[in-house]
Design a protein around this motif. Sequence first.
Motif, PDB file in Angstrom:
ATOM      1  N   PHE A 128      49.328  30.303  23.747  1.00  0.00           N
ATOM      2  CA  PHE A 128      47.989  30.333  24.335  1.00  0.00           C
ATOM      3  C   PHE A 128      47.993  31.072  25.673  1.00  0.00           C
ATOM      4  O   PHE A 128      47.135  31.913  25.933  1.00  0.00           O
ATOM      5  N   VAL A 129      48.966  30.778  26.500  1.00  0.00           N
ATOM      6  CA  VAL A 129      49.056  31.426  27.807  1.00  0.00           C
ATOM      7  C   VAL A 129      49.298  32.923  27.652  1.00  0.00           C
ATOM      8  O   VAL A 129      48.663  33.738  28.322  1.00  0.00           O
ATOM      9  N   VAL A 130      50.188  33.298  26.761  1.00  0.00           N
ATOM     10  CA  VAL A 130      50.473  34.719  26.530  1.00  0.00           C
ATOM     11  C   VAL A 130      49.227  35.420  25.990  1.00  0.00           C
ATOM     12  O   VAL A 130      48.867  36.507  26.450  1.00  0.00           O
ATOM     13  N   ALA A 131      48.538  34.808  25.032  1.00  0.00           N
ATOM     14  CA  ALA A 131      47.318  35.403  24.482  1.00  0.00           C
ATOM     15  C   ALA A 131      46.241  35.542  25.551  1.00  0.00           C
ATOM     16  O   ALA A 131      45.530  36.545  25.604  1.00  0.00           O
ATOM     17  N   MET A 132      46.135  34.552  26.408  1.00  0.00           N
ATOM     18  CA  MET A 132      45.145  34.602  27.481  1.00  0.00           C
ATOM     19  C   MET A 132      45.467  35.744  28.446  1.00  0.00           C
ATOM     20  O   MET A 132      44.575  36.493  28.853  1.00  0.00           O
ATOM     21  N   LEU A 133      46.728  35.914  28.804  1.00  0.00           N
ATOM     22  CA  LEU A 133      47.116  36.978  29.726  1.00  0.00           C
ATOM     23  C   LEU A 133      46.959  38.361  29.096  1.00  0.00           C
ATOM     24  O   LEU A 133      46.557  39.317  29.761  1.00  0.00           O
ATOM     25  N   VAL A 134      47.265  38.475  27.817  1.00  0.00           N
ATOM     26  CA  VAL A 134      47.178  39.766  27.133  1.00  0.00           C
ATOM     27  C   VAL A 134      45.724  40.195  26.941  1.00  0.00           C
ATOM     28  O   VAL A 134      45.393  41.362  27.090  1.00  0.00           O
ATOM     29  N   HIS A 135      44.836  39.257  26.638  1.00  0.00           N
ATOM     30  CA  HIS A 135      43.447  39.583  26.342  1.00  0.00           C
ATOM     31  C   HIS A 135      42.540  39.562  27.570  1.00  0.00           C
ATOM     32  O   HIS A 135      41.332  39.749  27.441  1.00  0.00           O
ATOM     33  N   THR A 136      43.090  39.326  28.738  1.00  0.00           N
ATOM     34  CA  THR A 136      42.289  39.363  29.956  1.00  0.00           C
ATOM     35  C   THR A 136      42.037  40.821  30.337  1.00  0.00           C
ATOM     36  O   THR A 136      42.960  41.627  30.352  1.00  0.00           O
ATOM     37  N   PRO A 137      40.766  41.157  30.641  1.00  0.00           N
ATOM     38  CA  PRO A 137      40.464  42.548  31.012  1.00  0.00           C
ATOM     39  C   PRO A 137      41.210  42.973  32.280  1.00  0.00           C
ATOM     40  O   PRO A 137      41.522  42.151  33.142  1.00  0.00           O
ATOM     41  N   VAL A 138      41.465  44.260  32.393  1.00  0.00           N
ATOM     42  CA  VAL A 138      42.206  44.800  33.536  1.00  0.00           C
ATOM     43  C   VAL A 138      41.461  44.557  34.841  1.00  0.00           C
ATOM     44  O   VAL A 138      42.070  44.263  35.868  1.00  0.00           O
ATOM     45  N   TRP A 139      40.117  44.618  34.803  1.00  0.00           N
ATOM     46  CA  TRP A 139      39.351  44.451  36.044  1.00  0.00           C
ATOM     47  C   TRP A 139      39.569  43.068  36.655  1.00  0.00           C
ATOM     48  O   TRP A 139      39.446  42.907  37.869  1.00  0.00           O
ATOM     49  N   VAL A 140      39.912  42.081  35.843  1.00  0.00           N
ATOM     50  CA  VAL A 140      40.170  40.733  36.367  1.00  0.00           C
ATOM     51  C   VAL A 140      41.439  40.741  37.221  1.00  0.00           C
ATOM     52  O   VAL A 140      41.479  40.135  38.298  1.00  0.00           O
ATOM     53  N   TYR A 141      42.457  41.463  36.761  1.00  0.00           N
ATOM     54  CA  TYR A 141      43.689  41.557  37.537  1.00  0.00           C
ATOM     55  C   TYR A 141      43.469  42.351  38.819  1.00  0.00           C
ATOM     56  O   TYR A 141      44.018  42.012  39.869  1.00  0.00           O
ATOM     57  N   VAL A 142      42.666  43.396  38.746  1.00  0.00           N
ATOM     58  CA  VAL A 142      42.342  44.181  39.944  1.00  0.00           C
ATOM     59  C   VAL A 142      41.609  43.305  40.948  1.00  0.00           C
ATOM     60  O   VAL A 142      41.916  43.313  42.150  1.00  0.00           O
ATOM     61  N   LEU A 143      40.646  42.521  40.461  1.00  0.00           N
ATOM     62  CA  LEU A 143      39.908  41.608  41.342  1.00  0.00           C
ATOM     63  C   LEU A 143      40.841  40.561  41.945  1.00  0.00           C
ATOM     64  O   LEU A 143      40.733  40.245  43.138  1.00  0.00           O
ATOM     65  N   LEU A 144      41.762  40.036  41.161  1.00  0.00           N
ATOM     66  CA  LEU A 144      42.715  39.051  41.665  1.00  0.00           C
ATOM     67  C   LEU A 144      43.571  39.630  42.790  1.00  0.00           C
ATOM     68  O   LEU A 144      43.740  38.998  43.836  1.00  0.00           O
ATOM     69  N   VAL A 145      44.083  40.826  42.587  1.00  0.00           N
ATOM     70  CA  VAL A 145      44.905  41.464  43.619  1.00  0.00           C
ATOM     71  C   VAL A 145      44.081  41.715  44.878  1.00  0.00           C
ATOM     72  O   VAL A 145      44.542  41.469  45.998  1.00  0.00           O
ATOM     73  N   PHE A 146      42.847  42.187  44.699  1.00  0.00           N
ATOM     74  CA  PHE A 146      41.974  42.432  45.847  1.00  0.00           C
ATOM     75  C   PHE A 146      41.709  41.143  46.617  1.00  0.00           C
ATOM     76  O   PHE A 146      41.791  41.113  47.849  1.00  0.00           O
ATOM     77  N   LEU A 147      41.380  40.068  45.912  1.00  0.00           N
ATOM     78  CA  LEU A 147      41.099  38.797  46.582  1.00  0.00           C
ATOM     79  C   LEU A 147      42.333  38.222  47.267  1.00  0.00           C
ATOM     80  O   LEU A 147      42.232  37.639  48.356  1.00  0.00           O
ATOM     81  N   LEU A 148      43.490  38.370  46.640  1.00  0.00           N
ATOM     82  CA  LEU A 148      44.729  37.929  47.291  1.00  0.00           C
ATOM     83  C   LEU A 148      44.983  38.723  48.567  1.00  0.00           C
ATOM     84  O   LEU A 148      45.340  38.163  49.608  1.00  0.00           O
ATOM     85  N   PHE A 149      44.779  40.039  48.491  1.00  0.00           N
ATOM     86  CA  PHE A 149      44.949  40.887  49.662  1.00  0.00           C
ATOM     87  C   PHE A 149      43.988  40.481  50.782  1.00  0.00           C
ATOM     88  O   PHE A 149      44.385  40.354  51.942  1.00  0.00           O
ATOM     89  N   ARG A 150      42.717  40.256  50.428  1.00  0.00           N
ATOM     90  CA  ARG A 150      41.725  39.855  51.434  1.00  0.00           C
ATOM     91  C   ARG A 150      42.049  38.479  52.019  1.00  0.00           C
ATOM     92  O   ARG A 150      41.850  38.240  53.201  1.00  0.00           O
ATOM     93  N   GLY A 151      42.553  37.578  51.185  1.00  0.00           N
ATOM     94  CA  GLY A 151      42.899  36.245  51.671  1.00  0.00           C
ATOM     95  C   GLY A 151      44.062  36.276  52.644  1.00  0.00           C
ATOM     96  O   GLY A 151      44.055  35.589  53.666  1.00  0.00           O
ATOM     97  N   ILE A 152      45.061  37.083  52.343  1.00  0.00           N
ATOM     98  CA  ILE A 152      46.203  37.217  53.257  1.00  0.00           C
ATOM     99  C   ILE A 152      45.757  37.881  54.556  1.00  0.00           C
ATOM    100  O   ILE A 152      46.139  37.463  55.639  1.00  0.00           O
TER     101      ILE A 152
END
Length: 75
Positions: A4-28
């Motif tokens: 389930f975790v692997v399927a969730m990570l594989v099927h997550t759109p790329v923009w979600v990962y970009v947003l995650l990295v951006f938010l992590l960067f802004r939080g730091i």
Amino acid sequence: MAEFVVAMLVHTPVWVYVLLVFLLFRGIKARIPATVTLEKLALIPALFLFLGYLRSGHLPRSVHQHVSTVDGWYY
């Protein structure tokens, strides 16, 4: 469970990962004290006020046809 975790990570759109990295960067970056101008401070509340005004139906229908929301097109 692992499938389930692997399927969730594989099927997550790329923009979600970009947003995650951006938010992590802004939080730091937000951990470091900085001076913010009044214009930058008022930008997000102004944006939300404008989007709320659009959503309330006070603008002409032609404007509403071009406003995209999370649940689809807003008419």
